[in-house]
Motif scaffolding. Structure first.
Motif, PDB file in Angstrom:
ATOM      1  N   ASP A 276       0.853  -1.191   0.000  1.00 53.86           N
ATOM      2  CA  ASP A 276       0.000   0.000   0.000  1.00 53.86           C
ATOM      3  C   ASP A 276       0.892   1.245   0.000  1.00 53.86           C
ATOM      4  OD1 ASP A 276      -2.707   1.354   0.535  1.00 53.86           O
ATOM      5  OD2 ASP A 276      -1.441   2.114   2.164  1.00 53.86           O
ATOM      6  N   TYR A 278       0.630   4.446   1.292  1.00 49.93           N
ATOM      7  CA  TYR A 278       0.877   5.203   2.511  1.00 49.93           C
ATOM      8  C   TYR A 278       1.530   4.359   3.610  1.00 49.93           C
ATOM      9  CZ  TYR A 278      -1.746   9.141   0.669  1.00 49.93           C
ATOM     10  OH  TYR A 278      -2.169  10.208  -0.100  1.00 49.93           O
ATOM     11  N   THR A 279       1.126   3.115   3.744  1.00 45.46           N
ATOM     12  CA  THR A 279       1.659   2.283   4.839  1.00 45.46           C
ATOM     13  C   THR A 279       2.891   1.483   4.435  1.00 45.46           C
ATOM     14  OG1 THR A 279       0.185   0.434   4.230  1.00 45.46           O
ATOM     15  CG2 THR A 279      -0.642   2.050   5.827  1.00 45.46           C
ATOM     16  N   GLY A 280       3.125   1.333   3.130  1.00 40.55           N
ATOM     17  CA  GLY A 280       4.242   0.505   2.686  1.00 40.55           C
ATOM     18  C   GLY A 280       5.250   1.225   1.809  1.00 40.55           C
TER      19      GLY A 280
END
Length: 371
Positions: A276, A278-280
Motif C-alpha cells: 500500500d 501510505y503504509t508501505g
C-alpha cells in the motif's frame, strides 16, 4: 630555420599527431586502459616480488601473469555474483503487474491529476494514471529486456577483441617495468630526459594511489548501501544489485550518486509494488532515501577527501572546478577522466614550466608532498 617556420612546423606536427591519435583511437584506448590496469596492479606486483623460496624468485613473466590473474579473478568474482542477480531482477521487472502498481500509486496520482486540472482545458485533459500505465507497460515488457540482452550479446565480439588486446598489452607493461615510459622518453631530447623520468615517476605514484582509492570507494559504497538497504527490509538480491550499481555510478563525480539514488528508489518501488502506498511504499521510499543520504555523507566526509584531494594533492575547490570544466567539454566521460588527466598536466607543468607563478601556485602541494 626561422622562428616562425619552427612554430608553423610545431603546429602542423601537433595537428598531425592529434589526427593520428584520433584515427587510432581504439589502440589509444587499449593503451590507456592497459596503463591503468598496470598502475592498479603495481601493489600486487610488489608483493609478489617479495616472495622468495631459498634462492628462487618469481620471474617477471610469472609475476605479471599472476597479477593479471588475480585482478581478473576479482572482477570476475564480483560480476559472477552480480550478473545472475541482475538477470533475476530484470526477469522480475518484466513480470511486474503494471495495473496493480499504478493502482497502489493511486493516491499520489490522484493528487497530481487534481493539480494538473487547475492548469489545463477540458479538451486537453491529461490523465497521469493512463500515461504511467502505457509507459510502464512498455518498460516492463519482456521484449524490451530481451532486446537489451540481444544488444549486449552483439557486443561480445568487440569486447573479446578489446579484452584480448588490453590483456596482451598489460602483460608486457607489467613484465617489463618502465616499458611505456622508456618508449616515450626515447623520443624526448637529451636535455629533458632527467625531467621526463621525474615526471613519469611522480605521475605513477600519484595515479597508483588515486585508482586504488577509486576501487576501494566503489567497493565500500556498494557494501554500505547493500547493508543499509538490507537493514530497512529490502531483499538481499535487490539490496546487492542496487548497492553494486550505485557504487559503479559513484565513479562519476557529483551526478553519479544522484543517478545511483534514483535507480535505487525506482528498484525499491518496483520490487515492492504490491505494498500500500501510505503504509508501505512511502515509508520504504523514505528509508531508502535515508540510506543513500547517510552513505553519501560518509563518502563525502571520509572517502572523497582521501581520494580526490589527498591522493593527488589538490585543493577540493580546484578539483571541483576541474571536474566542472571537463564535464562541460566532455560530458560524463570528461568528468570521470578529469582528475587523472589534471594530475598528469600538473606534474608536467611542475617539471617543465615551474618558472611561471601560476604553475608554482597550482603545484605547491606537489612540492610539499615530495619534501
Amino acid at each position: 630555420m626561422t622562428k616562425n617556420l619552427r612554430t608553423i612546423l610545431l603546429i602542423v606536427g601537433v595537428i598531425l599527431l592529434g589526427a593520428a591519435l584520433w584515427y587510432l583511437k581504439s589502440i589509444v584506448f587499449y593503451l590507456i586502459t592497459a596503463a591503468i590496469i598496470t598502475i592498479i596492479g603495481q601493489p600486487i606486483l610488489s608483493l609478489l616480488s617479495k616472495i622468495r623460496v631459498k634462492d628462487y624468485r618469481l620471474s617477471n613473466g610469472i609475476k605479471a601473469l599472476l597479477t593479471l590473474t588475480l585482478l581478473y579473478a576479482l572482477v570476475f568474482s564480483l560480476f559472477r555474483v552480480f550478473v545472475p542477480m541482475l538477470v533475476s531482477q530484470a526477469q522480475a521487472l518484466s513480470e511486474t503487474d503494471v495495473n496493480q502498481l499504478t493502482e497502489n500509486l493511486g493516491p499520489p496520482i490522484d493528487w497530481v491529476n487534481r493539480q494538473l486540472a487547475l492548469f489545463q482545458h477540458e479538451e486537453t485533459e491529461f490523465d497521469l494514471e493512463t500515461f504511467l500505465t502505457s509507459k510502464l507497460t512498455g518498460f516492463f515488457d519482456l521484449s524490451t529486456v530481451s532486446n537489451i540482452l540481444n544488444y549486449l550479446t552483439s557486443l561480445v565480439g568487440d569486447v573479446f577483441i578489446a579484452l584480448f588486446s588490453i590483456t596482451f598489452i598489460s602483460f608486457f607493461l607489467l613484465r617489463e617495468k618502465g616499458l611505456l615510459k622508456n618508449a616515450i622518453v626515447m623520443a624526448v631530447p637529451t636535455r629533458f630526459k632527467e625531467q621526463s623520468n621525474d615526471f613519469f615517476g611522480e605521475v605513477r605514484a600519484l595515479l597508483v594511489r588515486y585508482f586504488i582509492g577509486i576501487a576501494l570507494e566503489v567497493l565500500l559504497v556498494a557494501l554500505f548501501l547493500s547493508i543499509g538497504l538490507r537493514i530497512i527490509g529490502l531483499e538481499l538480491e535487490t539490496s546487492f544489485v542496487i548497492g553494486f550499481a550505485a557504487g559503479l555510478f559513484n565513479v562519476i563525480p557529483y551526478i553519479g550518486p544522484l543517478i545511483g539514488a534514483a535507480l535505487g528508489l525506482f528498484l525499491a518501488v518496483a520490487s515492492n509494488f504490491q505494498l500500500d502506498f501510505y503504509t508501505g511504499l512511502l515509508p520504504l521510499l523514505g528509508y531508502t532515501a535515508l540510506v543513500f543520504a547517510i552513505v553519501q555523507l560518509i563518502d563525502n566526509i571520509f572517502f572523497q577527501p582521501l581520494i580526490y584531494s589527498s591522493s593527488v594533492h589538490a585543493h577540493p575547490l580546484e578539483i571541483f572546478l576541474v571536474i566542472s570544466i571537463a564535464g562541460s567539454i566532455g560530458g560524463v566521460l570528461g568528468m570521470v577522466a578529469a582528475v587523472p588527466l589534471y594530475t598528469v598536466l600538473r606534474v608536467f607543468a611542475k617539471e617543465f614550466f615551474n618558472n611561471f607563478e601560476i604553475v608554482k601556485a597550482l603545484t605547491h602541494n606537489l612540492e610539499q608532498a615530495n619534501d
